[in-house]
Design a protein around this motif. Structure first.
Motif, PDB file in Angstrom:
ATOM      1  N   ARG A 134       0.829  -1.206   0.000  1.00  0.00           N
ATOM      2  CA  ARG A 134       0.000   0.000   0.000  1.00  0.00           C
ATOM      3  C   ARG A 134       0.860   1.252   0.000  1.00  0.00           C
ATOM      4  N   GLN A 135       1.927   1.203   0.793  1.00  0.00           N
ATOM      5  CA  GLN A 135       2.787   2.382   0.870  1.00  0.00           C
ATOM      6  C   GLN A 135       3.447   2.655  -0.469  1.00  0.00           C
ATOM      7  N   LEU A 136       3.891   1.588  -1.118  1.00  0.00           N
ATOM      8  CA  LEU A 136       4.541   1.764  -2.422  1.00  0.00           C
ATOM      9  C   LEU A 136       3.551   2.319  -3.442  1.00  0.00           C
ATOM     10  N   ILE A 137       2.323   1.833  -3.369  1.00  0.00           N
ATOM     11  CA  ILE A 137       1.312   2.325  -4.313  1.00  0.00           C
ATOM     12  C   ILE A 137       1.031   3.808  -4.072  1.00  0.00           C
ATOM     13  N   THR A 138       0.931   4.172  -2.786  1.00  0.00           N
ATOM     14  CA  THR A 138       0.696   5.590  -2.482  1.00  0.00           C
ATOM     15  C   THR A 138       1.829   6.454  -3.007  1.00  0.00           C
ATOM     16  N   LEU A 139       3.052   5.972  -2.792  1.00  0.00           N
ATOM     17  CA  LEU A 139       4.196   6.741  -3.260  1.00  0.00           C
ATOM     18  C   LEU A 139       4.191   6.865  -4.783  1.00  0.00           C
ATOM     19  N   LYS A 140       3.774   5.782  -5.412  1.00  0.00           N
ATOM     20  CA  LYS A 140       3.684   5.795  -6.868  1.00  0.00           C
ATOM     21  C   LYS A 140       2.700   6.857  -7.337  1.00  0.00           C
ATOM     22  N   GLN A 141       1.535   6.897  -6.666  1.00  0.00           N
ATOM     23  CA  GLN A 141       0.525   7.886  -7.045  1.00  0.00           C
ATOM     24  C   GLN A 141       1.005   9.306  -6.777  1.00  0.00           C
TER      25      GLN A 141
END
Lengths: 97, 137
Positions: A8-15
């Motif tokens: 989830r954290q990686l996805i947030t950072l990606k966004q």
């Protein structure tokens, strides 16, 4: 701090990158690094291996204050990416030896 | 854990082991047991949720199990990094252990600032950006 939390954290950072540094995001996407796994370690140990001892102590203390968000380390990661975007984008993703 | 702790470079002056490294290992082991125990106790008190009710949908059982799995951490690679900083500052193993437990709780079960979302779930992007804009302008 298990796999889904990290994911989830990686996805947030990606966004966040997609929104704030779109140029860099396009570059990462082109070179197939848009899953942001290269930031896995940094996020996992809260940049402990990236900074000097004094800086890590200071950074952690700041992060523990939960200022604005309990996820502020994501913004730190974003800031690091932003600072180094020129270097990253200048690199040849597939260097031919 | 054993592989994670020592200095990766055998030539380094920090290679091998010492009393503090052993203490670090002990603390991580203790945390592992402590965390497992907390979770091991949870399902028992909630055992009414699980069969013998034959009609109880198994998918729901599974999601409960996942919920408990989410609460447990055990040892995760990188924990030694996090604990070592705390231990180095506090210089006391019991203090360091409990601070570390608090730190892990914070990481795993951080109360979400947005109550409708699951805990530790990063807030949606729009909210993050809004907070950011409000403070920078």
């Amino acid at each position: 701090m298990n796999q889904t939390g990290m994911r989830r954290q990686l996805i947030t950072l990606k966004q966040l990158t997609q929104l704030m540094i779109p140029k860099l995001y396009t570059h990462l996407e082109k070179s197939g690094s848009d899953e942001f796994f290269f930031l896995f370690r940094q996020l996992l140990v809260w940049f402990k291996r990236e900074f000097s001892w004094e800086d890590v102590c200071r950074l952690w203390e700041c992060l523990w204050t939960d200022w604005l968000s309990g996820q502020f380390h994501l913004f730190i990661g974003l800031a690091i990416l932003d600072r180094h975007k020129e270097v990253i984008m200048g690199m040849d993703p597939f260097p031919v030896p | 854990m054993e592989e994670d702790l020592p200095h990766p470079d055998p030539e380094s002056q920090y290679s091998g082991t010492n009393a503090h490294l052993e203490m670090l290992k002990d603390m991580l082991m203790t945390y592992n047991m402590y965390d497992n125990k907390k979770v091991g106790m949870a399902p028992k008190s909630l055992s009414f949720l699980f069969p013998p009710w034959p009609w109880f949908p198994s998918s729901l059982c599974f999601s409960f199990l996942c919920l408990f799995a989410e609460l447990t951490v055990g040892y995760v690679q990188g924990m030694s990094d996090l604990l070592s900083v705390i231990y180095a500052i506090l210089q006391d193993d019991s203090d360091a252990f409990w601070c570390f437990c608090g730190f892990m709780d914070r990481m795993v079960r951080l109360p979400s600032p947005f109550p409708t979302l699951p805990r530790n779930h990063p807030p949606p992007l729009s909210l993050l950006v809004l907070t950011f804009r409000n403070t920078t302008s």
